[in-house]
Motif scaffolding. Structure first.
Motif, short mmCIF file in Angstrom:
data_model
loop_
_atom_site.label_atom_id
_atom_site.label_comp_id
_atom_site.label_asym_id
_atom_site.label_seq_id
_atom_site.Cartn_x
_atom_site.Cartn_y
_atom_site.Cartn_z
N ILE A 108 0.87 -1.19 0.00
CA ILE A 108 0.00 0.00 0.00
C ILE A 108 0.90 1.23 0.00
CG2 ILE A 108 -1.67 1.35 1.33
CD1 ILE A 108 -2.88 -1.28 2.30
N LYS A 109 0.66 2.14 -0.93
CA LYS A 109 1.48 3.35 -1.08
C LYS A 109 1.28 4.31 0.08
CE LYS A 109 3.30 2.54 -5.15
NZ LYS A 109 4.69 2.14 -5.21
N VAL A 110 2.36 5.02 0.42
CA VAL A 110 2.35 6.04 1.46
C VAL A 110 2.90 7.32 0.84
CG1 VAL A 110 3.20 6.67 3.75
CG2 VAL A 110 2.72 4.26 3.23
N SER A 111 2.24 8.44 1.09
CA SER A 111 2.62 9.71 0.45
C SER A 111 3.97 10.23 0.97
CB SER A 111 1.56 10.77 0.69
OG SER A 111 1.61 11.23 2.03
N GLU A 112 4.60 11.04 0.15
CA GLU A 112 5.86 11.68 0.52
C GLU A 112 5.67 12.54 1.77
OE1 GLU A 112 9.57 12.99 1.01
OE2 GLU A 112 9.01 11.42 -0.39
N THR A 113 4.55 13.24 1.84
CA THR A 113 4.26 14.09 3.00
C THR A 113 4.20 13.26 4.27
OG1 THR A 113 3.06 15.66 1.62
CG2 THR A 113 2.59 15.71 3.99
N ARG A 114 3.53 12.14 4.20
CA ARG A 114 3.39 11.26 5.38
C ARG A 114 4.73 10.65 5.77
NH1 ARG A 114 2.71 10.06 10.03
NH2 ARG A 114 1.99 7.99 10.56
N ILE A 115 5.52 10.27 4.78
CA ILE A 115 6.85 9.71 5.06
C ILE A 115 7.70 10.75 5.78
CG2 ILE A 115 9.01 8.94 3.98
CD1 ILE A 115 7.23 7.56 1.85
N ARG A 116 7.68 11.98 5.29
CA ARG A 116 8.46 13.06 5.89
C ARG A 116 7.97 13.34 7.32
NH1 ARG A 116 8.66 16.09 1.77
NH2 ARG A 116 6.62 17.05 2.06
N GLU A 117 6.65 13.37 7.49
CA GLU A 117 6.05 13.62 8.81
C GLU A 117 6.46 12.53 9.81
OE1 GLU A 117 1.67 12.58 9.75
OE2 GLU A 117 1.65 14.70 9.17
N ALA A 118 6.38 11.28 9.40
CA ALA A 118 6.75 10.17 10.29
C ALA A 118 8.23 10.22 10.64
CB ALA A 118 6.39 8.84 9.64
N PHE A 119 9.07 10.53 9.65
CA PHE A 119 10.51 10.59 9.89
C PHE A 119 10.86 11.71 10.86
CE2 PHE A 119 14.95 11.56 8.18
CZ PHE A 119 15.55 10.51 8.85
N GLU A 120 10.26 12.87 10.67
CA GLU A 120 10.53 13.99 11.58
C GLU A 120 10.10 13.65 13.00
OE1 GLU A 120 8.74 17.44 9.77
OE2 GLU A 120 10.18 17.42 8.12
N SER A 121 8.96 13.00 13.13
CA SER A 121 8.49 12.58 14.45
C SER A 121 9.44 11.54 15.06
CB SER A 121 7.08 12.00 14.33
OG SER A 121 6.65 11.49 15.57
N ASP A 122 9.85 10.56 14.26
CA ASP A 122 10.78 9.54 14.73
C ASP A 122 12.11 10.16 15.17
OD1 ASP A 122 8.87 7.59 14.20
OD2 ASP A 122 9.82 6.90 12.35
#
Length: 151
Positions: A54-68
């Motif tokens: 299932i695809k995940v958006s670039e925005t969501r990837i960036r958001e998750a990485f910043e949170s991590d």
């Protein structure tokens, strides 16, 4: 600390995947090593039969990485109260390990921590390599330990 450099190092080690996949331990993951947890919007996808891919958006990837990354740096400060007084290279190495292992597992590296606290970075490198982590991810462990030994 050069946060952009640290993020680039972790991205290089973790890779970047724009869909849900199973990590080496079989856990649903996406982006830059982001383990899906119950509070993630992607969690509801895990009830589908074919959630892998299932695809995940670039925005969501960036958001998750910043949170991590925010969690990792706070965890580093908990484990090493003088974290920001260490050489920047040591900060990057410890944060990289914390990103991969998580605070609970990194906290078990007691002899490494004692060596870092004593500013004996060669011994810290030896302790890094004397671990199950080093056997499981030898390329990353050897690269990080080599950097630590050179401090």
């Amino acid at each position: 600390m050069n946060l952009q450099k640290l993020q680039a190092e972790i991205t290089a080690d973790e890779g970047r995947v724009d869909e849900i996949y199973l990590c080496s331990e079989g856990h649903p993951t996406f982006g830059i090593g982001h383990l899906i947890v119950q509070s993630d919007p992607e969690y509801k996808s895990l009830c589908l039969d074919n959630f892998v891919g299932i695809k995940v958006s670039e925005t969501r990837i960036r958001e998750a990485f910043e949170s991590d990354m925010s969690v990792v740096l706070k965890d580093c400060e908990i484990l090493y109260p003088d974290f920001y007084e260490l050489p920047e290279e040591a900060q990057h190495i410890i944060a990289n390990m914390c990103f991969q292992l998580g605070r609970p597992r990194l906290s078990k590296f007691k002899m490494m921590k004692a060596a870092v606290d004593a500013r004996d970075f060669k011994e810290a490198a030896n302790q890094m390599l004397d671990s199950l982590w080093a056997k499981q991810t030898p390329n990353r462990a050897n690269r990080l330990a080599d950097r630590m030994a050179k401090l």
